[in-house]
Design an enzyme around this catalytic site. Structure first.
Site, PDB file in Angstrom:
ATOM      1  CB  THR A  10      -0.915   0.043   1.242  1.00  0.00           C
ATOM      2  OG1 THR A  10      -0.095  -0.077   2.415  1.00  0.00           O
ATOM      3  CG2 THR A  10      -1.937  -1.076   1.220  1.00  0.00           C
ATOM      4  CG  ASP A  63       1.799  -5.713  11.490  1.00  0.00           C
ATOM      5  OD1 ASP A  63       0.991  -4.791  11.644  1.00  0.00           O
ATOM      6  OD2 ASP A  63       3.021  -5.609  11.746  1.00  0.00           O
ATOM      7  CG  LEU A  64       6.989  -6.692   7.859  1.00  0.00           C
ATOM      8  CD1 LEU A  64       8.248  -5.916   7.526  1.00  0.00           C
ATOM      9  CD2 LEU A  64       7.085  -8.081   7.258  1.00  0.00           C
ATOM     10  CD  GLN A  88       8.366   4.878  11.210  1.00  0.00           C
ATOM     11  OE1 GLN A  88       7.920   5.575  10.270  1.00  0.00           O
ATOM     12  NE2 GLN A  88       9.469   5.186  11.823  1.00  0.00           N
ATOM     13  CE1 TYR A 100       4.920  -0.970  15.048  1.00  0.00           C
ATOM     14  CE2 TYR A 100       5.696   0.950  13.807  1.00  0.00           C
ATOM     15  CZ  TYR A 100       4.903  -0.192  13.899  1.00  0.00           C
ATOM     16  OH  TYR A 100       4.117  -0.540  12.844  1.00  0.00           O
ATOM     17  CB  SER A 134      17.461   2.957   3.264  1.00  0.00           C
ATOM     18  OG  SER A 134      17.608   4.357   3.392  1.00  0.00           O
ATOM     19  CD  GLU A 136      18.467   8.524   5.972  1.00  0.00           C
ATOM     20  OE1 GLU A 136      18.656   8.699   7.180  1.00  0.00           O
ATOM     21  OE2 GLU A 136      18.684   9.395   5.125  1.00  0.00           O
ATOM     22  CE1 TYR A 157      13.378   3.200   7.225  1.00  0.00           C
ATOM     23  CE2 TYR A 157      15.341   4.472   6.687  1.00  0.00           C
ATOM     24  CZ  TYR A 157      14.286   3.682   6.287  1.00  0.00           C
ATOM     25  OH  TYR A 157      14.124   3.368   4.957  1.00  0.00           O
ATOM     26  CE  LYS A 161      14.359   0.149   5.466  1.00  0.00           C
ATOM     27  NZ  LYS A 161      13.542  -0.821   4.730  1.00  0.00           N
ATOM     28  CG  HIS A 187      12.879   5.703  -4.530  1.00  0.00           C
ATOM     29  ND1 HIS A 187      13.890   5.118  -3.803  1.00  0.00           N
ATOM     30  CD2 HIS A 187      11.772   4.993  -4.265  1.00  0.00           C
ATOM     31  CE1 HIS A 187      13.415   4.089  -3.131  1.00  0.00           C
ATOM     32  NE2 HIS A 187      12.119   3.993  -3.383  1.00  0.00           N
TER      33      HIS A 187
HETATM   34  P1  NDP Z   1       5.992   3.968   2.509  1.00  0.00           P
HETATM   35  O1  NDP Z   1       6.136   4.556   3.856  1.00  0.00           O
HETATM   36  O2  NDP Z   1       5.277   4.721   1.439  1.00  0.00           O
HETATM   37  O3  NDP Z   1       5.279   2.539   2.634  1.00  0.00           O
HETATM   38  C1  NDP Z   1       5.564   1.676   3.690  1.00  0.00           C
HETATM   39  C2  NDP Z   1       4.681   0.451   3.576  1.00  0.00           C
HETATM   40  O4  NDP Z   1       4.945  -0.419   4.680  1.00  0.00           O
HETATM   41  C3  NDP Z   1       3.178   0.741   3.614  1.00  0.00           C
HETATM   42  O5  NDP Z   1       2.515  -0.162   2.775  1.00  0.00           O
HETATM   43  C4  NDP Z   1       2.834   0.453   5.070  1.00  0.00           C
HETATM   44  O6  NDP Z   1       1.487   0.130   5.286  1.00  0.00           O
HETATM   45  C5  NDP Z   1       3.720  -0.759   5.298  1.00  0.00           C
HETATM   46  N1  NDP Z   1       3.945  -1.067   6.707  1.00  0.00           N
HETATM   47  C6  NDP Z   1       4.332  -0.227   7.687  1.00  0.00           C
HETATM   48  N2  NDP Z   1       4.434  -0.872   8.848  1.00  0.00           N
HETATM   49  C7  NDP Z   1       4.095  -2.155   8.601  1.00  0.00           C
HETATM   50  C8  NDP Z   1       3.986  -3.313   9.398  1.00  0.00           C
HETATM   51  N3  NDP Z   1       4.219  -3.290  10.717  1.00  0.00           N
HETATM   52  N4  NDP Z   1       3.620  -4.492   8.812  1.00  0.00           N
HETATM   53  C9  NDP Z   1       3.345  -4.527   7.496  1.00  0.00           C
HETATM   54  N5  NDP Z   1       3.393  -3.449   6.686  1.00  0.00           N
HETATM   55  C10 NDP Z   1       3.777  -2.281   7.243  1.00  0.00           C
HETATM   56  O7  NDP Z   1       7.473   3.592   2.018  1.00  0.00           O
HETATM   57  P2  NDP Z   1       8.088   3.609   0.524  1.00  0.00           P
HETATM   58  O8  NDP Z   1       7.152   2.957  -0.400  1.00  0.00           O
HETATM   59  O9  NDP Z   1       8.615   4.955   0.234  1.00  0.00           O
HETATM   60  O10 NDP Z   1       9.377   2.703   0.746  1.00  0.00           O
HETATM   61  C11 NDP Z   1       9.314   1.278   0.576  1.00  0.00           C
HETATM   62  C12 NDP Z   1      10.467   0.625   1.312  1.00  0.00           C
HETATM   63  O11 NDP Z   1      11.703   1.123   0.801  1.00  0.00           O
HETATM   64  C13 NDP Z   1      10.521   0.926   2.811  1.00  0.00           C
HETATM   65  O12 NDP Z   1      11.058  -0.228   3.439  1.00  0.00           O
HETATM   66  C14 NDP Z   1      11.499   2.071   2.937  1.00  0.00           C
HETATM   67  O13 NDP Z   1      12.084   2.075   4.212  1.00  0.00           O
HETATM   68  C15 NDP Z   1      12.473   1.717   1.839  1.00  0.00           C
HETATM   69  N6  NDP Z   1      13.174   2.816   1.220  1.00  0.00           N
HETATM   70  C16 NDP Z   1      12.482   3.873   0.688  1.00  0.00           C
HETATM   71  C17 NDP Z   1      13.127   4.874   0.016  1.00  0.00           C
HETATM   72  C18 NDP Z   1      12.408   6.031  -0.570  1.00  0.00           C
HETATM   73  O14 NDP Z   1      13.073   7.035  -0.893  1.00  0.00           O
HETATM   74  N7  NDP Z   1      11.099   5.981  -0.759  1.00  0.00           N
HETATM   75  C19 NDP Z   1      14.597   4.830  -0.151  1.00  0.00           C
HETATM   76  C20 NDP Z   1      15.220   3.664   0.428  1.00  0.00           C
HETATM   77  C21 NDP Z   1      14.520   2.695   1.079  1.00  0.00           C
HETATM   78  P3  NDP Z   1       0.354   1.292   5.528  1.00  0.00           P
HETATM   79  O15 NDP Z   1       0.035   1.839   4.158  1.00  0.00           O
HETATM   80  O16 NDP Z   1      -0.741   0.549   6.161  1.00  0.00           O
HETATM   81  O17 NDP Z   1       0.993   2.332   6.404  1.00  0.00           O
HETATM   82  P1  GDR Z   2      14.811  11.020   4.347  1.00  0.00           P
HETATM   83  O1  GDR Z   2      13.592  11.803   3.668  1.00  0.00           O
HETATM   84  O2  GDR Z   2      14.964  11.320   5.778  1.00  0.00           O
HETATM   85  O3  GDR Z   2      16.006  11.249   3.461  1.00  0.00           O
HETATM   86  O4  GDR Z   2      14.312   9.510   4.244  1.00  0.00           O
HETATM   87  P2  GDR Z   2      12.792  13.107   4.132  1.00  0.00           P
HETATM   88  O5  GDR Z   2      12.107  13.602   2.916  1.00  0.00           O
HETATM   89  O6  GDR Z   2      11.984  12.850   5.351  1.00  0.00           O
HETATM   90  O7  GDR Z   2      13.977  14.121   4.548  1.00  0.00           O
HETATM   91  C1  GDR Z   2      14.947  14.572   3.607  1.00  0.00           C
HETATM   92  C2  GDR Z   2      15.740  15.710   4.222  1.00  0.00           C
HETATM   93  O8  GDR Z   2      14.898  16.851   4.327  1.00  0.00           O
HETATM   94  C3  GDR Z   2      15.105  17.443   5.602  1.00  0.00           C
HETATM   95  N1  GDR Z   2      13.918  18.210   5.992  1.00  0.00           N
HETATM   96  C4  GDR Z   2      12.690  17.714   6.228  1.00  0.00           C
HETATM   97  N2  GDR Z   2      12.217  16.451   6.154  1.00  0.00           N
HETATM   98  C5  GDR Z   2      10.903  16.248   6.429  1.00  0.00           C
HETATM   99  N3  GDR Z   2      10.395  15.017   6.326  1.00  0.00           N
HETATM  100  N4  GDR Z   2      10.069  17.279   6.816  1.00  0.00           N
HETATM  101  C6  GDR Z   2      10.517  18.560   6.921  1.00  0.00           C
HETATM  102  O9  GDR Z   2       9.767  19.466   7.268  1.00  0.00           O
HETATM  103  C7  GDR Z   2      11.891  18.798   6.602  1.00  0.00           C
HETATM  104  N5  GDR Z   2      12.663  19.918   6.573  1.00  0.00           N
HETATM  105  C8  GDR Z   2      13.887  19.551   6.193  1.00  0.00           C
HETATM  106  C9  GDR Z   2      15.378  16.266   6.516  1.00  0.00           C
HETATM  107  O10 GDR Z   2      16.020  16.703   7.724  1.00  0.00           O
HETATM  108  C10 GDR Z   2      16.278  15.426   5.622  1.00  0.00           C
HETATM  109  O11 GDR Z   2      17.602  15.843   5.722  1.00  0.00           O
HETATM  110  C11 GDR Z   2      13.669   9.008   3.076  1.00  0.00           C
HETATM  111  C12 GDR Z   2      12.684   7.908   3.515  1.00  0.00           C
HETATM  112  O12 GDR Z   2      11.919   7.517   2.395  1.00  0.00           O
HETATM  113  C13 GDR Z   2      13.439   6.711   4.057  1.00  0.00           C
HETATM  114  O13 GDR Z   2      12.513   5.646   4.282  1.00  0.00           O
HETATM  115  C14 GDR Z   2      14.456   6.275   3.015  1.00  0.00           C
HETATM  116  O14 GDR Z   2      15.204   5.170   3.499  1.00  0.00           O
HETATM  117  C15 GDR Z   2      15.387   7.423   2.668  1.00  0.00           C
HETATM  118  O15 GDR Z   2      14.613   8.498   2.171  1.00  0.00           O
HETATM  119  C16 GDR Z   2      16.395   7.037   1.603  1.00  0.00           C
END
Ligand code: NDP
Ligand code: GDR
Length: 336
Positions: A10, A63-64, A88, A100, A134, A136, A157, A161, A187
């Site tokens: 989702t 759920d994980l 998360q 968590y 990630s 991160e 987080y 990871k 992304h």
């Molecule tokens: P999102 O936060 O958009 O989606 C996270 C998903 O995980 C949702 O479907 C959420 O469900 C589900 N989820 C959360 N907690 C649980 C749980 N306890 N059990 C089962 N499902 C759960 O993340 P993204 O799509 O952006 O990212 C996908 C993955 O890639 C994540 O693992 C993220 O950490 C990783 N990642 C993301 C990057 C990015 O830039 N987007 C970069 C690098 C890594 P619900 O919709 O119900 O909340």
């Molecule tokens: P990130 O993404 O932490 O890189 O993790 P985020 O967009 O939350 O932050 C990017 C940078 O922006 C700065 N920032 C803020 N961030 C948020 N969210 N809100 C604000 O108001 C704000 N102001 C400044 C942050 O400090 C940070 O430096 C994302 C997630 O998708 C992770 O799950 C994933 O692993 C990494 O990208 C790669």
């Protein structure tokens, strides 16, 4: 027909990966969490009612945190490929909910690997496993970062990871599991969660133009990220699982921009000055920050033949246009 199981279906990436796999003829099974309100908005357009057709996307509650449920899901689905995208995933929230976050991100990956390992052994069937790693994990490590860069995580987080990364490597080495890590840099897309900084900015601009918001409160504007388009990155996830041998890959655009540069680009597209709207709110600062992420995805380019198609400027424009349309605005009236 190949069967895939996606945890996190989702989420942003889950929705793009589902579209990608369905287009390649897969049957896609997704794990969803029970929620008191609907949480399937990103995949509703892919839903086919069982009573009205032959759905190829099927959803299962899970759920994980629930290892028994994961095992049952594997038994029922018998997938060829498992994509572990659930997390998360908010870095700042992981400081507020460290236990968590670590349980779902780190232990969750281990629970799923255990379930996959037992399933693959008992039924003697090969299952390929993808772990959503990630950038991160690199955290404070010097840029540019590639597969050989040592990790230096800066948040609960990111620490979790790193654990998930090494669990995946360990299951590959110890049990011969086809298990891979994608180390994906940030992304984004129009489906990005609204509290991540890129989407927060493009959504705020649309609301400001619609007269529904006056100010945009942000934290650190100096942080630099390697931002790509989620649609390009799910292709890399799939490619990683199609190789003859399991391996780990960095996926990135190899370019970096600051949050400030994102603001300049996005506000500039609608001919506004971001300084007129953006205010600092220290609540958005993190106890430990990741200052500079810049990927080196040369291994993915060479071995997977993968390159990103959407660049930074196109990404900002795409996200802004989508948010303006959502807000009932005509983007062409505001942008060149
Ligand atoms: P999102 O936060 O958009 O989606 C996270 C998903 O995980 C949702 O479907 C959420 O469900 C589900 N989820 C959360 N907690 C649980 C749980 N306890 N059990 C089962 N499902 C759960 O993340 P993204 O799509 O952006 O990212 C996908 C993955 O890639 C994540 O693992 C993220 O950490 C990783 N990642 C993301 C990057 C990015 O830039 N987007 C970069 C690098 C890594 P619900 O919709 O119900 O909340
Ligand atoms: P990130 O993404 O932490 O890189 O993790 P985020 O967009 O939350 O932050 C990017 C940078 O922006 C700065 N920032 C803020 N961030 C948020 N969210 N809100 C604000 O108001 C704000 N102001 C400044 C942050 O400090 C940070 O430096 C994302 C997630 O998708 C992770 O799950 C994933 O692993 C990494 O990208 C790669």
């Amino acid at each position: 027909m190949k069967r895939a199981l996606i945890t996190g279906i989702t989420g942003q990436d889950g929705s793009y990966l589902t579209e990608f796999l369905l287009a390649r003829g897969y049957e896609v099974h997704g794990l969803i969490r029970r929620s008191s309100s609907f949480n399937t908005g990103r995949i509703d357009h892919l839903h086919v009612d069982r009573h009205e057709g032959q759905p190829r996307m099927l959803l299962h509650f899970g759920d994980l945190s629930d290892g028994t449920g994961l095992r049952r899901a594997l038994e029922t689905i018998q997938p060829d490929e498992v994509y572990n995208l659930a997390a998360q995933s908010h870095v700042k929230v992981s400081f507020d909910m460290p236990e968590y976050s670590a349980d779902i991100v780190g232990m969750g990956a281990l629970r799923l690997l255990e379930a996959v390992r037992d399933h693959a052994t008992h039924l003697n069937r090969p299952v390929r496993f993808y772990q959503a790693g990630s950038s991160e994990m690199f955290g404070a490590a010097p840029a540019p970062q590639n597969e050989k860069t040592p990790f230096h995580p800066r948040s609960p987080y990111a620490v979790a990871k790193v654990a998930a990364h090494w669990f995946t490597v360990n299951y590959r080495e110890a049990y011969g599991l086809y298990a891979c890590n994608g180390i994906l840099f940030n992304h984004e897309s129009p489906r990005r969660g609204e509290t991540f900084v890129t989407r927060k900015i493009t959504r705020a601009i649309s609301r400001i133009l619609a007269g529904r918001q006056a100010k945009l409160y942000l934290g650190n504007l100096d942080a630099r990220r390697d931002w790509g388009f989620a649609g390009d990155y799910v292709e890399a996830m799939w490619l990683i699982l199609q190789q003859p041998e399991p391996d780990d890959y960095v996926i990135a655009t190899d370019q970096t921009h600051s949050v400030r540069a994102f603001l300049e680009e996005a506000f500039g597209l609608v001919r506004r000055n971001w300084q007129d709207f953006v205010e600092l709110d220290p609540r958005y600062l993190r106890p430990a920050e990741v200052d500079l992420l810049l990927g080196d995805a040369s291994k993915a380019r060479q071995k997977l033949n993968w390159t990103p198609k959407v660049d930074f400027k196109a990404l900002v424009r795409m996200m802004l246009r989508a948010d303006m349309i959502d807000e009932g605005l005509d983007p062409d009236a505001f942008m060149d």
